[in-house]
Design a protein around this motif. Sequence first.
Motif, PDB file in Angstrom:
ATOM      1  N   LEU A  56      31.999  47.640  32.357  1.00  0.00           N
ATOM      2  CA  LEU A  56      32.259  46.431  33.144  1.00  0.00           C
ATOM      3  C   LEU A  56      31.380  46.461  34.387  1.00  0.00           C
ATOM      4  O   LEU A  56      31.477  47.361  35.217  1.00  0.00           O
ATOM      5  CB  LEU A  56      33.732  46.346  33.554  1.00  0.00           C
ATOM      6  N   THR A  57      30.517  45.451  34.513  1.00  0.00           N
ATOM      7  CA  THR A  57      29.618  45.344  35.663  1.00  0.00           C
ATOM      8  C   THR A  57      29.848  43.998  36.339  1.00  0.00           C
ATOM      9  O   THR A  57      29.806  42.954  35.679  1.00  0.00           O
ATOM     10  CB  THR A  57      28.139  45.446  35.231  1.00  0.00           C
ATOM     11  N   VAL A  58      30.117  44.035  37.637  1.00  0.00           N
ATOM     12  CA  VAL A  58      30.293  42.808  38.422  1.00  0.00           C
ATOM     13  C   VAL A  58      29.250  42.804  39.532  1.00  0.00           C
ATOM     14  O   VAL A  58      29.181  43.749  40.330  1.00  0.00           O
ATOM     15  CB  VAL A  58      31.710  42.718  39.023  1.00  0.00           C
ATOM     16  N   VAL A  59      28.421  41.765  39.572  1.00  0.00           N
ATOM     17  CA  VAL A  59      27.375  41.659  40.598  1.00  0.00           C
ATOM     18  C   VAL A  59      27.476  40.286  41.258  1.00  0.00           C
ATOM     19  O   VAL A  59      28.128  39.372  40.745  1.00  0.00           O
ATOM     20  CB  VAL A  59      25.966  41.860  40.003  1.00  0.00           C
ATOM     21  N   PHE A  60      26.799  40.158  42.405  1.00  0.00           N
ATOM     22  CA  PHE A  60      26.802  38.900  43.147  1.00  0.00           C
ATOM     23  C   PHE A  60      25.375  38.355  43.231  1.00  0.00           C
ATOM     24  O   PHE A  60      24.423  39.107  43.460  1.00  0.00           O
ATOM     25  CB  PHE A  60      27.379  39.110  44.544  1.00  0.00           C
ATOM     26  N   GLY A  61      25.262  37.033  43.043  1.00  0.00           N
ATOM     27  CA  GLY A  61      23.948  36.399  42.971  1.00  0.00           C
ATOM     28  C   GLY A  61      23.071  36.654  44.178  1.00  0.00           C
ATOM     29  O   GLY A  61      21.842  36.687  44.061  1.00  0.00           O
ATOM     30  N   LEU A  62      23.700  36.833  45.349  1.00  0.00           N
ATOM     31  CA  LEU A  62      22.921  37.060  46.557  1.00  0.00           C
ATOM     32  C   LEU A  62      22.311  38.457  46.600  1.00  0.00           C
ATOM     33  O   LEU A  62      21.329  38.689  47.305  1.00  0.00           O
ATOM     34  CB  LEU A  62      23.809  36.848  47.789  1.00  0.00           C
ATOM     35  N   ASP A  63      22.883  39.383  45.824  1.00  0.00           N
ATOM     36  CA  ASP A  63      22.487  40.793  45.922  1.00  0.00           C
ATOM     37  C   ASP A  63      21.562  41.253  44.810  1.00  0.00           C
ATOM     38  O   ASP A  63      21.050  42.381  44.867  1.00  0.00           O
ATOM     39  CB  ASP A  63      23.741  41.685  45.912  1.00  0.00           C
ATOM     40  N   VAL A  64      21.356  40.440  43.783  1.00  0.00           N
ATOM     41  CA  VAL A  64      20.559  40.891  42.644  1.00  0.00           C
ATOM     42  C   VAL A  64      19.515  39.850  42.251  1.00  0.00           C
ATOM     43  O   VAL A  64      19.658  38.660  42.557  1.00  0.00           O
ATOM     44  CB  VAL A  64      21.448  41.184  41.407  1.00  0.00           C
ATOM     45  N   GLN A  65      18.488  40.304  41.577  1.00  0.00           N
ATOM     46  CA  GLN A  65      17.504  39.420  40.977  1.00  0.00           C
ATOM     47  C   GLN A  65      17.937  39.094  39.547  1.00  0.00           C
ATOM     48  O   GLN A  65      18.646  39.875  38.905  1.00  0.00           O
ATOM     49  CB  GLN A  65      16.131  40.098  40.961  1.00  0.00           C
ATOM     50  N   SER A  67      16.190  39.226  36.974  1.00  0.00           N
ATOM     51  CA  SER A  67      15.642  40.246  36.076  1.00  0.00           C
ATOM     52  C   SER A  67      16.557  41.469  36.011  1.00  0.00           C
ATOM     53  O   SER A  67      16.689  42.103  34.949  1.00  0.00           O
ATOM     54  CB  SER A  67      14.244  40.665  36.540  1.00  0.00           C
ATOM     55  N   GLN A  68      17.218  41.807  37.113  1.00  0.00           N
ATOM     56  CA  GLN A  68      18.151  42.936  37.112  1.00  0.00           C
ATOM     57  C   GLN A  68      19.387  42.619  36.277  1.00  0.00           C
ATOM     58  O   GLN A  68      19.911  43.495  35.578  1.00  0.00           O
ATOM     59  CB  GLN A  68      18.558  43.271  38.552  1.00  0.00           C
ATOM     60  N   ILE A  69      19.836  41.375  36.356  1.00  0.00           N
ATOM     61  CA  ILE A  69      20.979  40.965  35.529  1.00  0.00           C
ATOM     62  C   ILE A  69      20.625  41.087  34.047  1.00  0.00           C
ATOM     63  O   ILE A  69      21.417  41.597  33.241  1.00  0.00           O
ATOM     64  CB  ILE A  69      21.391  39.514  35.857  1.00  0.00           C
ATOM     65  N   VAL A  70      19.436  40.655  33.698  1.00  0.00           N
ATOM     66  CA  VAL A  70      18.981  40.722  32.309  1.00  0.00           C
ATOM     67  C   VAL A  70      18.892  42.182  31.852  1.00  0.00           C
ATOM     68  O   VAL A  70      19.319  42.520  30.735  1.00  0.00           O
ATOM     69  CB  VAL A  70      17.633  40.012  32.147  1.00  0.00           C
ATOM     70  N   ASP A  71      18.342  43.052  32.683  1.00  0.00           N
ATOM     71  CA  ASP A  71      18.256  44.475  32.326  1.00  0.00           C
ATOM     72  C   ASP A  71      19.638  45.051  32.046  1.00  0.00           C
ATOM     73  O   ASP A  71      19.825  45.808  31.083  1.00  0.00           O
ATOM     74  CB  ASP A  71      17.588  45.265  33.461  1.00  0.00           C
ATOM     75  N   THR A  72      20.591  44.690  32.868  1.00  0.00           N
ATOM     76  CA  THR A  72      21.975  45.173  32.667  1.00  0.00           C
ATOM     77  C   THR A  72      22.561  44.597  31.378  1.00  0.00           C
ATOM     78  O   THR A  72      23.208  45.306  30.601  1.00  0.00           O
ATOM     79  CB  THR A  72      22.854  44.777  33.861  1.00  0.00           C
ATOM     80  N   ALA A  73      22.309  43.314  31.129  1.00  0.00           N
ATOM     81  CA  ALA A  73      22.866  42.662  29.936  1.00  0.00           C
ATOM     82  C   ALA A  73      22.281  43.222  28.653  1.00  0.00           C
ATOM     83  O   ALA A  73      22.927  43.200  27.600  1.00  0.00           O
ATOM     84  CB  ALA A  73      22.629  41.154  30.012  1.00  0.00           C
ATOM     85  N   ARG A  74      21.054  43.750  28.723  1.00  0.00           N
ATOM     86  CA  ARG A  74      20.406  44.266  27.520  1.00  0.00           C
ATOM     87  C   ARG A  74      20.867  45.686  27.162  1.00  0.00           C
ATOM     88  O   ARG A  74      20.533  46.188  26.099  1.00  0.00           O
ATOM     89  CB  ARG A  74      18.886  44.239  27.692  1.00  0.00           C
ATOM     90  N   ARG A  75      21.596  46.325  28.046  1.00  0.00           N
ATOM     91  CA  ARG A  75      22.108  47.648  27.728  1.00  0.00           C
ATOM     92  C   ARG A  75      23.141  47.556  26.603  1.00  0.00           C
ATOM     93  O   ARG A  75      23.762  46.512  26.407  1.00  0.00           O
ATOM     94  CB  ARG A  75      22.776  48.276  28.960  1.00  0.00           C
ATOM     95  N   TYR A  76      23.356  48.650  25.939  1.00  0.00           N
ATOM     96  CA  TYR A  76      24.378  48.696  24.892  1.00  0.00           C
ATOM     97  C   TYR A  76      25.630  49.362  25.438  1.00  0.00           C
ATOM     98  O   TYR A  76      25.565  50.218  26.339  1.00  0.00           O
ATOM     99  CB  TYR A  76      23.861  49.415  23.653  1.00  0.00           C
ATOM    100  N   ASP A  97      14.348  31.920  35.421  1.00  0.00           N
ATOM    101  CA  ASP A  97      13.529  32.072  34.212  1.00  0.00           C
ATOM    102  C   ASP A  97      13.921  33.283  33.363  1.00  0.00           C
ATOM    103  O   ASP A  97      14.044  33.163  32.131  1.00  0.00           O
ATOM    104  CB  ASP A  97      12.047  32.138  34.579  1.00  0.00           C
ATOM    105  N   PRO A  98      14.124  34.478  33.952  1.00  0.00           N
ATOM    106  CA  PRO A  98      14.518  35.626  33.110  1.00  0.00           C
ATOM    107  C   PRO A  98      15.838  35.400  32.377  1.00  0.00           C
ATOM    108  O   PRO A  98      15.969  35.778  31.208  1.00  0.00           O
ATOM    109  CB  PRO A  98      14.628  36.775  34.123  1.00  0.00           C
ATOM    110  N   LEU A  99      16.789  34.756  33.047  1.00  0.00           N
ATOM    111  CA  LEU A  99      18.074  34.483  32.394  1.00  0.00           C
ATOM    112  C   LEU A  99      17.923  33.437  31.302  1.00  0.00           C
ATOM    113  O   LEU A  99      18.589  33.506  30.267  1.00  0.00           O
ATOM    114  CB  LEU A  99      19.096  34.015  33.434  1.00  0.00           C
TER     115      LEU A  99
END
Length: 342
Positions: A56-65, A67-76, A97-99
């Motif tokens: 479970l990963t919770v991030v905030f739009g102001l704190d991440v790019q 591309s970082q969200i995508v990297d996290t989502a691509r993990r298994y 664009d990355p999302l």
Amino acid sequence: MAGKGGTTYEGIMRDLRAGKYLPVYILMGEEAYYIDKISDFIAENALAPEECDFNLTVVFGLDVQASQIVDTARRYPLMAERQVVIVKEAQNIKDWDPLELYVEKPVKSTVLVICYKNGTIDRRKKIITKAAAQGVVFVSDKKKDNYLPDFIKDYVKTNGSATIDNQAVQMMAEHIGNDLNRMASELDKLFLVLPENDKRITPEIVEDRIGISKDFNAFELKNAIVKRDIKKANQIVDYFKDNPKAQSVYLVIPTLFSYFQNLFIAYYAPQPYREDSVAGYLGLKGGWLAQDYVTGVHNYNSNKVVEIISKLREMDAKSKGLDNPNTPIGDLLKELVFFILH
């Protein structure tokens, strides 16, 4: 708008309770309550408790790019069927664009939840159509005031296993307004003080615990005006004038404006003197909700209502300091009520 899941709150929650999780959820709109309810349910139920630490990963739009969200989502996921990635305050994301590329072919073992509040993502962005093809795009619109009584009753029944008097419903609706998160919070407070042998929320409990006077509030002032009860209306206005903190003019004016705006529409109902006809014309869910409008049709003619609406606009501007250098708020309210009733 969705390729695989329901787009209403009820439909989405029905699928989630059945264990049907999709790879992408875009939750956006002006009403934060339903966005929070859906994302919280996913966070609390998509994973077993022992799976949350690593999945479970919770991030905030102001704190991440993005591309970082995508990297996290691509993990298994680690020792689990799925992982959950929740992006809160996504309206602060700069580069989508990355999302957009990710949601076109999302990882099936990831549940990506994007919470975009206080607005909606630009419809011209392809992420909307791509996300809808893979999961859910949900727009949480701000609810109109006539939705509040049913929301309050349903919330009390579902979350408190209790009941609430109609007057208490109207007091809560008029005082708190259509901020559903605040409404739910105030109702939760009331649940805590209800005795085990009487799960009924009364006007007295609302008055005692939330501080809304059952005799002198915007709801009672509106009732007095609807019935053209001049004595009662003046009593309430005098109380407001002597107790400035008891009831804000910024609540009274919207309450009256909403009523007279709907009253003007009610004149065009097929049978404006019948509660069922007016309720259907205004989109109300019960004839009892139209009682005040039928009474208003009897007590005010349409020309007077137009004048009242204009006066309400004038008083609203003056209460905010426009063309009003020094008239006290209490005097403005007294002038407004006198105009309405005479």
